[in-house]
Enzyme design. Structure first.
Site, PDB file in Angstrom:
ATOM      1  N   GLU A  77      84.604  27.363  69.153  1.00 14.65           N
ATOM      2  CA  GLU A  77      84.479  27.145  70.655  1.00 14.65           C
ATOM      3  C   GLU A  77      83.028  27.759  70.945  1.00 14.65           C
ATOM      4  O   GLU A  77      82.592  28.649  70.207  1.00 14.65           O
ATOM      5  CB  GLU A  77      85.420  28.114  71.303  1.00 14.65           C
ATOM      6  CG  GLU A  77      86.833  28.182  70.976  1.00 14.65           C
ATOM      7  CD  GLU A  77      87.519  26.854  71.726  1.00 14.65           C
ATOM      8  OE1 GLU A  77      87.005  26.638  72.878  1.00 14.65           O
ATOM      9  OE2 GLU A  77      88.387  26.253  70.976  1.00 14.65           O
ATOM     10  N   THR A 131     101.008  44.681  36.920  1.00 14.59           N
ATOM     11  CA  THR A 131     102.244  44.176  36.187  1.00 14.59           C
ATOM     12  C   THR A 131     102.041  44.044  34.705  1.00 14.59           C
ATOM     13  O   THR A 131     102.882  43.939  33.916  1.00 14.59           O
ATOM     14  CB  THR A 131     102.707  42.919  36.841  1.00 14.59           C
ATOM     15  OG1 THR A 131     103.312  43.270  38.187  1.00 14.59           O
ATOM     16  CG2 THR A 131     103.626  42.179  36.034  1.00 14.59           C
ATOM     17  N   LYS A 143      95.372  34.663  45.308  1.00 17.69           N
ATOM     18  CA  LYS A 143      97.058  34.496  44.842  1.00 17.69           C
ATOM     19  C   LYS A 143      97.807  33.460  45.843  1.00 17.69           C
ATOM     20  O   LYS A 143      98.035  33.988  46.900  1.00 17.69           O
ATOM     21  CB  LYS A 143      97.487  35.960  44.555  1.00 17.69           C
ATOM     22  CG  LYS A 143      98.840  36.192  44.193  1.00 17.69           C
ATOM     23  CD  LYS A 143      99.206  37.439  43.965  1.00 17.69           C
ATOM     24  CE  LYS A 143     100.542  37.598  43.485  1.00 17.69           C
ATOM     25  NZ  LYS A 143     101.158  38.974  43.227  1.00 17.69           N
ATOM     26  N   TYR A 200     110.494  46.452  38.267  1.00 22.66           N
ATOM     27  CA  TYR A 200     109.709  46.941  36.992  1.00 22.66           C
ATOM     28  C   TYR A 200     108.720  48.101  37.622  1.00 22.66           C
ATOM     29  O   TYR A 200     108.446  48.205  38.734  1.00 22.66           O
ATOM     30  CB  TYR A 200     109.027  45.916  36.202  1.00 22.66           C
ATOM     31  CG  TYR A 200     108.008  45.205  36.926  1.00 22.66           C
ATOM     32  CD1 TYR A 200     106.765  45.699  37.063  1.00 22.66           C
ATOM     33  CD2 TYR A 200     108.281  43.852  37.394  1.00 22.66           C
ATOM     34  CE1 TYR A 200     105.861  44.894  37.749  1.00 22.66           C
ATOM     35  CE2 TYR A 200     107.498  43.456  38.126  1.00 22.66           C
ATOM     36  CZ  TYR A 200     106.267  43.691  38.359  1.00 22.66           C
ATOM     37  OH  TYR A 200     105.162  43.065  39.010  1.00 22.66           O
ATOM     38  N   THR A 215      97.793  41.865  40.171  1.00 22.31           N
ATOM     39  CA  THR A 215      97.673  40.642  40.887  1.00 22.31           C
ATOM     40  C   THR A 215      97.653  40.901  42.393  1.00 22.31           C
ATOM     41  O   THR A 215      96.896  39.904  42.956  1.00 22.31           O
ATOM     42  CB  THR A 215      98.609  39.488  40.332  1.00 22.31           C
ATOM     43  OG1 THR A 215      99.804  39.944  40.911  1.00 22.31           O
ATOM     44  CG2 THR A 215      98.486  39.446  39.309  1.00 22.31           C
ATOM     45  N   ASP A 216      98.191  41.826  42.970  1.00 25.33           N
ATOM     46  CA  ASP A 216      98.239  42.056  44.388  1.00 25.33           C
ATOM     47  C   ASP A 216      96.936  42.068  44.979  1.00 25.33           C
ATOM     48  O   ASP A 216      96.638  41.482  46.055  1.00 25.33           O
ATOM     49  CB  ASP A 216      99.108  43.028  44.862  1.00 25.33           C
ATOM     50  CG  ASP A 216     100.567  42.608  44.660  1.00 25.33           C
ATOM     51  OD1 ASP A 216     100.922  41.312  44.457  1.00 25.33           O
ATOM     52  OD2 ASP A 216     101.544  43.523  44.710  1.00 25.33           O
TER      53      ASP A 216
END
Ligand code: ASP
Length: 330
Positions: free
Chosen positions: A289, A13, A166, A27, A93-94
């Site tokens: 556990e 982006t 994020k 976009y 950013t993903d």
């Protein structure tokens, strides 16, 4: 002497372009080249000697292991070249936290590597990219940033690659470190660290990075998302499809429903390492556990599922097993 900062552009982006300056969605990510990005922040050239190259122009949701390895190989080459004092990576950013963590695992030098991105496309009103680039260059050029591994710089804050995530799907202040917080800030141009970095370099990172970056791809290590009534059929499915490791994003402290646990224990018996991580965004995954210990599951500690996956992929490539991973995550 002016610092030499090399910028690697990956798209995202931060290089996104929309038809309408009021648009922050819809976009095209990665549409603008590095020259255009830098033209929006001429101030970077006052801070340092800037060089750069376009490594990719992608929406980072589409990044492949081959592209992550190519990025790691280029960073390794630059770190060894003696020709740079800092590296800045512009990235979507993903998957920014994944690339940052992979690079941190493989980091072997005291030279700062800083990753940045943006939540608003470059064409948007109040685009956040230009200031993020400026801050990232400031951090990469700062003496105080040396020996702090791979850093993530957005929205005036500085984070360690191991802890940052994020948090928000849409907010500009999306990058946060829920366990421990940011380690520093860039306040009106001044770089300030107020916590030590959480380094997560692999032992022998110099040779491990050589080995990893010579690979064309990484082993198939899927993440299975825990939920009520998980009957374990996805564990069987990923095994049939050749999984070489599995990360189970369990609930809370890496809790796994009984039937899925049985299938995961069978996977470990068959030589497929299993990391228990969590769908919760904060807190550590630790021993739970007794049966998890007996099955040989590895607790992810502070690593979220996506970072645990990268660690497991690296371990599989290097022939490291459960004991090594447990030691590293302690
Ligand atoms: N989908 C974009 C990417 O990761 C999102 C962003 O960069 O903010 O490339």
């Amino acid at each position: 002497m002016r610092k030499r900062i090399h910028i690697l552009a990956m798209g995202g982006t931060i290089a996104g372009s929309a038809g309408d300056s009021a648009a922050t969605t819809g976009y095209q990510a990665g549409a603008m080249g590095i020259e255009e990005l830098l033209a929006a922040v001429p101030q970077v050239r006052e801070l340092a000697e800037i060089t750069g190259e376009q490594l990719a122009a992608i929406d980072s949701k589409d990044i492949t292991a081959a592209q992550q390895l190519q990025l790691a190989a280029r960073v390794r080459e630059l770190l060894l070249s003696g020709e740079v004092d800092g590296i800045v990576i512009t990235h979507g950013t993903d998957t920014l936290e994944e690339s940052a963590y992979l690079l941190d695992l493989l980091h072997f030098a005291d030279i700062p590597v800083v990753i940045t991105g943006a939540m608003r496309p470059a064409t948007a009103l109040s685009a956040d990219g230009p200031l993020n680039i400026l801050d990232a260059v400031r951090v990469a050029a700062a003496d105080e940033a040396r020996d702090r591994g791979v850093l993530v710089v957005l929205n005036n804050t500085i984070h360690s690659a191991q802890l940052v995530t994020k948090m928000s799907a849409t907010a500009v202040e999306t990058f946060q470190s829920p366990n421990g917080g940011a380690i520093g800030a860039v306040n009106d141009g001044e770089v300030c660290f107020y916590q030590s970095a959480q380094l997560h370099h692999l032992p022998n990172a110099l040779s491990v990075s050589e080995k990893l970056t010579s690979q064309k791809e990484l082993p198939y290590v899927p993440i299975l998302y825990g939920h009520s009534d998980d009957d374990g059929r996805l564990v069987k499915l990923v095994r049939e499809n050749g999984a070489q490791g599995i990360v189970y994003a369990g609930m809370g402290n890496g809790s796994i429903p009984e039937r899925a646990e049985k299938e995961l224990a069978a996977a470990v018996q068959a030589g497929i390492p299993v990391i228990r991580s969590s769908t919760s965004v904060s807190g550590m995954v630790v021993k739970a556990e007794e049966s998890y210990e007996q099955a040989g599951f590895i607790a992810s500690g502070l690593l979220n599922p996506r970072k645990a996956r990268l660690l497991l992929q690296a371990a599989v490539v290097c022939g490291k097993g459960t004991a090594d991973l447990r030691n590293f995550l302690r």
